[in-house]
Write a protein that holds these residues in place. Structure first.
Motif, short mmCIF file in Angstrom:
data_model
loop_
_atom_site.label_atom_id
_atom_site.label_comp_id
_atom_site.label_asym_id
_atom_site.label_seq_id
_atom_site.Cartn_x
_atom_site.Cartn_y
_atom_site.Cartn_z
N HIS A 231 16.82 31.58 41.40
CA HIS A 231 17.66 32.76 41.63
C HIS A 231 18.52 32.64 42.88
N HIS A 232 18.04 31.90 43.88
CA HIS A 232 18.84 31.73 45.08
C HIS A 232 20.13 30.99 44.76
N CYS A 233 20.05 30.06 43.84
CA CYS A 233 21.24 29.33 43.41
C CYS A 233 22.14 30.24 42.57
N GLY A 234 21.51 31.05 41.72
CA GLY A 234 22.28 32.00 40.91
C GLY A 234 22.99 33.02 41.78
N ASP A 235 22.31 33.48 42.84
CA ASP A 235 22.95 34.46 43.73
C ASP A 235 24.15 33.85 44.44
N GLU A 236 24.01 32.62 44.89
CA GLU A 236 25.13 31.95 45.56
C GLU A 236 26.29 31.75 44.59
N LEU A 237 25.98 31.44 43.35
CA LEU A 237 27.02 31.28 42.34
C LEU A 237 27.78 32.59 42.15
N LEU A 238 27.06 33.71 42.09
CA LEU A 238 27.72 35.01 41.92
C LEU A 238 28.64 35.32 43.10
N ARG A 239 28.22 34.95 44.31
CA ARG A 239 29.06 35.17 45.48
C ARG A 239 30.34 34.34 45.38
N LEU A 240 30.22 33.10 44.95
CA LEU A 240 31.40 32.24 44.82
C LEU A 240 32.31 32.71 43.70
N VAL A 241 31.72 33.18 42.61
CA VAL A 241 32.53 33.73 41.50
C VAL A 241 33.31 34.94 42.00
N ALA A 242 32.66 35.83 42.76
CA ALA A 242 33.32 37.03 43.28
C ALA A 242 34.52 36.64 44.15
N ALA A 243 34.35 35.60 44.96
CA ALA A 243 35.44 35.14 45.83
C ALA A 243 36.61 34.64 45.00
N ARG A 244 36.35 33.91 43.91
CA ARG A 244 37.44 33.42 43.07
C ARG A 244 38.14 34.57 42.35
N LEU A 245 37.37 35.56 41.94
CA LEU A 245 37.99 36.71 41.27
C LEU A 245 38.97 37.40 42.21
N ARG A 246 38.57 37.59 43.47
CA ARG A 246 39.45 38.25 44.43
C ARG A 246 40.71 37.41 44.68
N GLN A 247 40.55 36.09 44.71
CA GLN A 247 41.70 35.23 44.95
C GLN A 247 42.73 35.32 43.83
N CYS A 248 42.27 35.59 42.64
CA CYS A 248 43.17 35.66 41.47
C CYS A 248 43.86 37.03 41.35
N CYS A 249 43.35 38.02 42.03
CA CYS A 249 43.84 39.39 41.87
C CYS A 249 44.74 39.80 43.04
N ASP A 251 45.87 42.53 46.01
CA ASP A 251 45.09 43.34 46.94
C ASP A 251 44.84 44.74 46.38
N SER A 252 45.78 45.22 45.56
CA SER A 252 45.65 46.58 45.01
C SER A 252 44.72 46.64 43.80
N ASP A 253 44.37 45.49 43.23
CA ASP A 253 43.45 45.48 42.09
C ASP A 253 42.04 45.79 42.56
N ILE A 264 34.07 43.90 36.29
CA ILE A 264 35.27 44.52 35.72
C ILE A 264 36.37 44.48 36.76
N ILE A 265 37.60 44.48 36.27
CA ILE A 265 38.78 44.52 37.14
C ILE A 265 39.70 45.62 36.61
N LEU A 266 40.06 46.54 37.49
CA LEU A 266 41.02 47.60 37.16
C LEU A 266 42.32 47.26 37.86
N THR A 267 43.36 47.02 37.06
CA THR A 267 44.64 46.62 37.62
C THR A 267 45.68 47.68 37.26
N ILE A 268 46.21 48.35 38.27
CA ILE A 268 47.13 49.47 38.08
C ILE A 268 48.57 48.96 37.98
N GLY A 269 49.33 49.59 37.06
CA GLY A 269 50.75 49.25 36.91
C GLY A 269 50.99 47.94 36.18
#
Length: 336
Positions: A231-249, A251-253, A264-269
């Motif tokens: 699970h420690h590896c899984g947790d680190e993977l989730l943190r890295l996934v979250a970072a990539r999601l933010r990089q693709c979105c 700032d307003s998303d 989930i991602i809510l993207t306005i406009g």
């Protein structure tokens, strides 16, 4: 004959001396009485003076030794005196504080509210209680909680007490952040993102030009990583996934973790085509391996999109549709 005259002269001297003695005795008694009264008055004045000096010293000690921030200001907006606690917290010399209007030290975002509070003194407010940020000499700001009683009618001075509440403000902000964010990834949590989605739905119902898109993401092959690497590896993977999601979105998303490996991602406009482009960008970003504990791990992501207009603009309906589209995308990816 001469002897008789001498006797009469002596009697006159005695008589006159007796009268003068009586007068002098009365005068001495009056003087003694006056001196006693003056001594009593002098003792009273000495006692009153001593008590007054003691009260002045007590006030001075209170002002100088108080841990609260104490200040005296005039109605023109200038400090007349501040105590050492005030100087220690803000880092200024006393002269630096007295030379500028006190509003000069208030955070720009708090100036209007501060002036509005002080204006209440002119309309008879009994006591002001408000909070604002004060600038320290090093450029940082501290939060202060103020208590300012209304000055008496004959006074032209303001007396105020302030306390440093910066730690309380930081603690409150931390509690609010924890309540709204996922502790593992730092993304918004389910409870925090739902009001944003509800608001987006309400805006679209009022005005159909207020478009938005909801993307539902689920990681592919996440469970085997958890099972094989822990699970420690899984947790680190989730943190890295979250970072990539933010990089693709943008700032307003709004990017949120619902739980487990679902996001989930809510993207306005954003239109349907723009949401589709974001989906492809996200899936491409997940193709690169994740480096964790000297392991190169691969996960993909299945993504469903819900758009108001094609789906009823209700929060539950949109979540349900995005989830359904995500499973269709997962089936299609597995089939290929």
């Amino acid at each position: 004959m001469q002897e008789l005259q001498l006797i009469h002269a002596t009697l006159d001297l005695l008589r006159n001396g007796a009268v003068k003695y009586e007068e002098l005795h009365k005068h001495v008694a009056a003087l003694e009485q006056l001196a006693g009264a003056m001594d009593a008055a002098n003792n009273g004045l000495t006692k009153a003076l001593s008590e007054t000096r003691q009260q002045v010293q007590q006030w001075h000690n209170f002002f100088e030794l108080s841990l609260d921030l104490l200040c005296i200001a005039n109605l023109h907006g200038y400090f007349l005196d501040v105590n050492p606690a005030f100087l220690r917290l803000l880092g200024y010399a006393k002269e630096e504080l007295l030379q500028q209007p006190f509003i000069y030290f208030v955070h720009p975002d708090d100036m209007h509210a501060t002036l509005k509070e002080l204006a209440k003194l002119a309309i008879g407010a009994d006591c002001l209680n408000f909070e604002n940020r004060y600038r320290c000499k090093d450029g940082s700001y501290v939060w202060l909680a103020w208590c300012v009683p209304t000055p008496p009618a004959e006074s032209s001075l303001l007396y105020a007490i302030a306390r440093d509440i910066s730690e309380r403000k930081r603690s409150d902000a931390e509690i609010l952040h924890q309540a709204a964010h996922d502790s593992l990834t730092g993304l918004f949590n389910r409870a925090a993102v739902m009001p944003y989605l509800q608001h987006a739905c309400a805006c679209f119902r009022r005005d159909a030009s207020q478009i938005f898109a909801l993307l539902f993401l689920d990681l592919d092959h996440f469970k085997p990583i958890n099972d094989n690497y822990g699970h420690h590896c899984g947790d680190e993977l989730l943190r890295l996934v979250a970072a990539r999601l933010r990089q693709c979105c943008r700032d307003s998303d709004i990017v949120a973790r619902l739980g487990g490996d679902e996001f989930i991602i809510l993207t306005i406009g954003q239109s349907a085509s723009q949401a589709q482009e974001l989906k492809l960008r996200l899936q491409a970003a997940m193709q690169a391996p994740f480096e964790i504990a000297e392991q190169r791990l691969h996960v993909g992501t299945s993504i469903g999109i819900a758009i108001p207009g094609t789906t009823e603009p209700e929060m539950a309906k949109l979540l349900e549709e995005a989830d359904r589209q995500m499973y269709l995308d997962k089936l299609a990816r597995h089939a290929s």
